[in-house]
Design an enzyme around this catalytic site. Structure first.
Site, mmCIF file in Angstrom:
data_model
loop_
_atom_site.group_PDB
_atom_site.id
_atom_site.type_symbol
_atom_site.label_atom_id
_atom_site.label_comp_id
_atom_site.label_asym_id
_atom_site.label_seq_id
_atom_site.Cartn_x
_atom_site.Cartn_y
_atom_site.Cartn_z
ATOM 1 N N SER A 292 41.099 40.919 39.762
ATOM 2 C CA SER A 292 41.285 41.762 38.611
ATOM 3 C C SER A 292 42.498 41.073 37.412
ATOM 4 O O SER A 292 43.325 40.742 38.153
ATOM 5 C CB SER A 292 41.420 43.024 38.880
ATOM 6 O OG SER A 292 40.412 43.574 39.559
HETATM 7 N N1 SAM Z 1 40.795 44.564 44.167
HETATM 8 C C1 SAM Z 1 40.585 43.063 43.824
HETATM 9 C C2 SAM Z 1 41.709 42.607 43.207
HETATM 10 O O1 SAM Z 1 42.888 42.637 44.004
HETATM 11 O O2 SAM Z 1 42.120 41.766 42.267
HETATM 12 C C3 SAM Z 1 39.591 42.824 43.105
HETATM 13 C C4 SAM Z 1 38.175 42.556 43.551
HETATM 14 S S1 SAM Z 1 36.656 42.032 42.915
HETATM 15 C C5 SAM Z 1 36.740 42.499 41.070
HETATM 16 C C6 SAM Z 1 35.528 43.025 43.504
HETATM 17 C C7 SAM Z 1 35.406 43.191 44.958
HETATM 18 O O3 SAM Z 1 34.615 44.040 45.356
HETATM 19 C C8 SAM Z 1 34.596 41.727 45.471
HETATM 20 O O4 SAM Z 1 35.477 40.983 46.469
HETATM 21 C C9 SAM Z 1 33.476 42.019 46.069
HETATM 22 O O5 SAM Z 1 33.269 41.287 47.108
HETATM 23 C C10 SAM Z 1 33.842 43.713 46.609
HETATM 24 N N2 SAM Z 1 32.580 44.583 46.774
HETATM 25 C C11 SAM Z 1 31.429 44.535 45.979
HETATM 26 N N3 SAM Z 1 30.670 45.513 46.470
HETATM 27 C C12 SAM Z 1 31.376 45.726 47.596
HETATM 28 C C13 SAM Z 1 30.898 47.052 48.585
HETATM 29 N N4 SAM Z 1 29.855 47.760 48.634
HETATM 30 N N5 SAM Z 1 31.923 47.146 49.714
HETATM 31 C C14 SAM Z 1 33.087 46.549 49.630
HETATM 32 N N6 SAM Z 1 33.468 45.407 48.733
HETATM 33 C C15 SAM Z 1 32.513 45.226 47.643
#
Ligand code: SAM
Length: 218
Positions: free
Chosen positions: A60
């Site tokens: 992010s």
């Molecule tokens: N928290 C992160 C950072 O430190 O920048 C950003 C993460 S990214 C924008 C969103 C994350 O959500 C991805 O790694 C994706 O795989 C995860 N994700 C999507 N759906 C999910 C779910 N149902 N359960 C857990 N993780 C999920």
């Protein structure tokens, strides 16, 4: 300019532009984002932008991490659920804010990213973050209830299991929507009543899993 100087400049800029609290400013200044970014993007680690981390996912943008931390009103000792660990950067910033007496439980859907996050967090000594592989749209019942919950991928609606796993007096921050997305702040009062506020327009990757967007595949 080295990474430390770039990070300090970015934190100063965010403090000025977002009117950050001292606590969130300190956390943003302390966490070395370049450690969480793949080698080829390290040069951009202190640009205020999302960056690819593989598997179609992103780290992010720093301003979004800072805003979500402010909205959650994180306190020392809070037990926090993060849905969507990615590479672990946002969890590290939250770990700074809840301190050694607090805990971050973070659920990641993609096992390879969860492993990457674990390695990044343990290399930096964040032993108050627990990364779990699974469908975070269902929350993580073994550690519930949580003082604070935040979701880093956009959901079709606020998943009911997350509402149930929030403590009375707790707060959740979650992006909702597909093409147009809104950052929702959900508060549960001491009697369990729910109040929602719309912070404004945002852009996140879609949430997968049972309460996510079923049409989206890897
Ligand atoms: N928290 C992160 C950072 O430190 O920048 C950003 C993460 S990214 C924008 C969103 C994350 O959500 C991805 O790694 C994706 O795989 C995860 N994700 C999507 N759906 C999910 C779910 N149902 N359960 C857990 N993780 C999920």
């Amino acid at each position: 300019m080295d990474y430390d100087e770039r990070r300090e400049r970015l934190a100063e800029r965010l403090r000025y532009e977002l009117n950050l609290s001292q606590r969130v400013y300190n956390a943003m200044k302390n966490v070395p984002r370049h450690i969480f970014v793949p080698e080829r993007y390290k040069i951009e680690a202190y640009s205020d932008t999302p960056l690819p981390i593989g598997f179609g996912q992103t780290i992010s943008a720093p301003h979004m991490v800072a805003i979500m931390c402010e909205l959650l009103d994180l306190r020392e000792g809070d037990k926090v659920l993060e849905v969507g660990t990615g590479c672990g950067y946002h969890a590290a910033v939250v770990a700074e804010l809840v301190g050694k007496s607090g805990r971050v439980i973070s659920v990641e859907y993609i096992p390879e990213l969860a492993e990457m996050a674990k390695a990044n967090l343990s290399a930096l000594g964040y032993d108050n973050v627990y990364v779990v592989v699974g469908d975070g749209s269902k929350g993580y019942p073994p550690e519930a209830p949580y003082d604070k919950i935040y979701v880093t991928a956009s959901a079709p609606d606020v998943p009911q299991p997350l509402v149930e796993q929030l403590k009375p007096g707790g707060r959740m921050v979650i992006p909702v929507g597909e093409h147009a997305q809104w950052l929702i702040i959900l508060e549960k009062d001491k009697k369990g009543n729910i109040r929602k506020k719309n912070w404004g327009s945002v852009r996140f990757v879609p949430l997968r899993g049972e309460y996510g967007f079923k049409s989206v595949r890897y």
